[in-house]
Design a protein around this motif. Sequence first.
Motif, PDB file in Angstrom:
ATOM      1  N   VAL A  21       0.839  -1.195   0.000  1.00  0.00           N
ATOM      2  CA  VAL A  21       0.000   0.000   0.000  1.00  0.00           C
ATOM      3  C   VAL A  21       0.876   1.247   0.000  1.00  0.00           C
ATOM      4  N   LEU A  22       1.914   1.258   0.833  1.00  0.00           N
ATOM      5  CA  LEU A  22       2.816   2.406   0.872  1.00  0.00           C
ATOM      6  C   LEU A  22       3.559   2.574  -0.458  1.00  0.00           C
ATOM      7  N   PHE A  23       3.975   1.471  -1.057  1.00  0.00           N
ATOM      8  CA  PHE A  23       4.668   1.539  -2.343  1.00  0.00           C
ATOM      9  C   PHE A  23       3.744   2.071  -3.434  1.00  0.00           C
ATOM     10  N   ILE A  24       2.510   1.595  -3.472  1.00  0.00           N
ATOM     11  CA  ILE A  24       1.559   2.050  -4.487  1.00  0.00           C
ATOM     12  C   ILE A  24       1.224   3.524  -4.289  1.00  0.00           C
ATOM     13  N   LEU A  25       1.040   3.931  -3.046  1.00  0.00           N
ATOM     14  CA  LEU A  25       0.788   5.350  -2.789  1.00  0.00           C
ATOM     15  C   LEU A  25       1.974   6.208  -3.202  1.00  0.00           C
ATOM     16  N   GLY A  26       3.175   5.733  -2.931  1.00  0.00           N
ATOM     17  CA  GLY A  26       4.374   6.475  -3.325  1.00  0.00           C
ATOM     18  C   GLY A  26       4.482   6.631  -4.827  1.00  0.00           C
ATOM     19  N   THR A  27       4.220   5.573  -5.567  1.00  0.00           N
ATOM     20  CA  THR A  27       4.282   5.674  -7.021  1.00  0.00           C
ATOM     21  C   THR A  27       3.142   6.538  -7.558  1.00  0.00           C
ATOM     22  N   TYR A  28       1.991   6.502  -6.913  1.00  0.00           N
ATOM     23  CA  TYR A  28       0.863   7.331  -7.338  1.00  0.00           C
ATOM     24  C   TYR A  28       1.178   8.808  -7.140  1.00  0.00           C
ATOM     25  N   TRP A  29       1.754   9.138  -5.986  1.00  0.00           N
ATOM     26  CA  TRP A  29       2.092  10.527  -5.698  1.00  0.00           C
ATOM     27  C   TRP A  29       3.247  11.022  -6.568  1.00  0.00           C
ATOM     28  N   ALA A  30       4.090  10.106  -7.053  1.00  0.00           N
ATOM     29  CA  ALA A  30       5.224  10.497  -7.888  1.00  0.00           C
ATOM     30  C   ALA A  30       4.792  10.894  -9.292  1.00  0.00           C
ATOM     31  N   GLY A  31       3.616  10.502  -9.709  1.00  0.00           N
ATOM     32  CA  GLY A  31       3.118  10.905 -11.014  1.00  0.00           C
ATOM     33  C   GLY A  31       2.754   9.720 -11.892  1.00  0.00           C
ATOM     34  N   PRO A  32       2.058  10.021 -12.980  1.00  0.00           N
ATOM     35  CA  PRO A  32       1.581   8.942 -13.860  1.00  0.00           C
ATOM     36  C   PRO A  32       2.695   8.134 -14.511  1.00  0.00           C
ATOM     37  N   LYS A  33       3.802   8.780 -14.871  1.00  0.00           N
ATOM     38  CA  LYS A  33       4.889   8.037 -15.519  1.00  0.00           C
ATOM     39  C   LYS A  33       5.500   7.004 -14.587  1.00  0.00           C
ATOM     40  N   VAL A  34       5.596   7.332 -13.326  1.00  0.00           N
ATOM     41  CA  VAL A  34       6.151   6.391 -12.348  1.00  0.00           C
ATOM     42  C   VAL A  34       5.121   5.322 -12.017  1.00  0.00           C
ATOM     43  N   PHE A  35       3.855   5.721 -11.889  1.00  0.00           N
ATOM     44  CA  PHE A  35       2.800   4.794 -11.482  1.00  0.00           C
ATOM     45  C   PHE A  35       2.607   3.670 -12.495  1.00  0.00           C
ATOM     46  N   VAL A  36       2.721   3.978 -13.782  1.00  0.00           N
ATOM     47  CA  VAL A  36       2.539   2.943 -14.806  1.00  0.00           C
ATOM     48  C   VAL A  36       3.861   2.540 -15.458  1.00  0.00           C
ATOM     49  N   GLY A  38       8.090   1.268 -15.423  1.00  0.00           N
ATOM     50  CA  GLY A  38       8.781   0.028 -15.090  1.00  0.00           C
ATOM     51  C   GLY A  38       9.040  -0.156 -13.605  1.00  0.00           C
ATOM     52  N   ILE A  39       9.170   0.941 -12.876  1.00  0.00           N
ATOM     53  CA  ILE A  39       9.450   0.829 -11.438  1.00  0.00           C
ATOM     54  C   ILE A  39       8.259   0.231 -10.686  1.00  0.00           C
ATOM     55  N   ALA A  40       7.092   0.286 -11.266  1.00  0.00           N
ATOM     56  CA  ALA A  40       5.907  -0.271 -10.610  1.00  0.00           C
ATOM     57  C   ALA A  40       6.019  -1.786 -10.427  1.00  0.00           C
ATOM     58  N   TYR A  41       6.839  -2.429 -11.257  1.00  0.00           N
ATOM     59  CA  TYR A  41       7.020  -3.875 -11.131  1.00  0.00           C
ATOM     60  C   TYR A  41       7.806  -4.270  -9.889  1.00  0.00           C
ATOM     61  N   LEU A  42       8.446  -3.307  -9.253  1.00  0.00           N
ATOM     62  CA  LEU A  42       9.162  -3.602  -8.015  1.00  0.00           C
ATOM     63  C   LEU A  42       8.204  -4.010  -6.895  1.00  0.00           C
ATOM     64  N   GLY A  43       6.933  -3.694  -7.053  1.00  0.00           N
ATOM     65  CA  GLY A  43       5.938  -4.115  -6.072  1.00  0.00           C
ATOM     66  C   GLY A  43       5.862  -5.629  -5.945  1.00  0.00           C
ATOM     67  N   TYR A  44       6.110  -6.333  -7.045  1.00  0.00           N
ATOM     68  CA  TYR A  44       6.114  -7.792  -6.989  1.00  0.00           C
ATOM     69  C   TYR A  44       7.282  -8.310  -6.159  1.00  0.00           C
ATOM     70  N   LEU A  45       8.398  -7.603  -6.233  1.00  0.00           N
ATOM     71  CA  LEU A  45       9.563  -8.025  -5.446  1.00  0.00           C
ATOM     72  C   LEU A  45       9.306  -7.902  -3.952  1.00  0.00           C
ATOM     73  N   ILE A  46       8.491  -6.949  -3.568  1.00  0.00           N
ATOM     74  CA  ILE A  46       8.138  -6.806  -2.156  1.00  0.00           C
ATOM     75  C   ILE A  46       7.416  -8.065  -1.685  1.00  0.00           C
ATOM     76  N   ALA A  47       6.439  -8.511  -2.456  1.00  0.00           N
ATOM     77  CA  ALA A  47       5.681  -9.708  -2.084  1.00  0.00           C
ATOM     78  C   ALA A  47       6.571 -10.946  -2.083  1.00  0.00           C
ATOM     79  N   ILE A  48       7.443 -11.069  -3.074  1.00  0.00           N
ATOM     80  CA  ILE A  48       8.335 -12.228  -3.147  1.00  0.00           C
ATOM     81  C   ILE A  48       9.286 -12.254  -1.960  1.00  0.00           C
ATOM     82  N   ASP A  49       9.850 -11.102  -1.631  1.00  0.00           N
ATOM     83  CA  ASP A  49      10.775 -11.038  -0.489  1.00  0.00           C
ATOM     84  C   ASP A  49      10.095 -11.432   0.815  1.00  0.00           C
ATOM     85  N   PHE A  50       8.904 -10.901   1.056  1.00  0.00           N
ATOM     86  CA  PHE A  50       8.200 -11.235   2.288  1.00  0.00           C
ATOM     87  C   PHE A  50       7.788 -12.707   2.312  1.00  0.00           C
TER      88      PHE A  50
END
Length: 84
Positions: A21-36, A38-50
Motif C-alpha cells: 500500500v505504501l509503495f503504491i501510494l508512493g508511485t501514485y504521488w510520484a506521477g503517472p509516468k512512475v505509477f505505470v 517500469g518501477i511499478a514492477y518492483l511491487g512484486y519483489l516486495i511480495a516475493i521477499d516477504f
Amino acid sequence: MSGKRVSIPLQFGLIAAGAEVLFILGTYWAGPKVFVGGIAYLGYLIAIDFAVVAVMVLKKANGGIIVFQEAVKASFIVFMLALG
C-alpha cells in the motif's frame, strides 16, 4: 493471556500488504509516468521477499525442517494478502 499466536504467514502477509500500500501510494504521488512505468514492477519483489522470509521463519520455528506443502501454503498466503 490465552497463549494464542497469530500465524507466521498471516503476520508477514499483513506486513507485506502494508508495504505494498505504501509503495503504491508512493508511485501514485510520484506521477503517472512512475505509477505505470517500469518501477511499478518492483511491487512484486516486495511480495516475493516477504514470502521467502516468511517461509524461512516458519522453517526456523519448526526446528529447521519444513515440507514442501507447508512452504507453498505459507508463500501463497503471503502472496494473496500482499497482492490481493
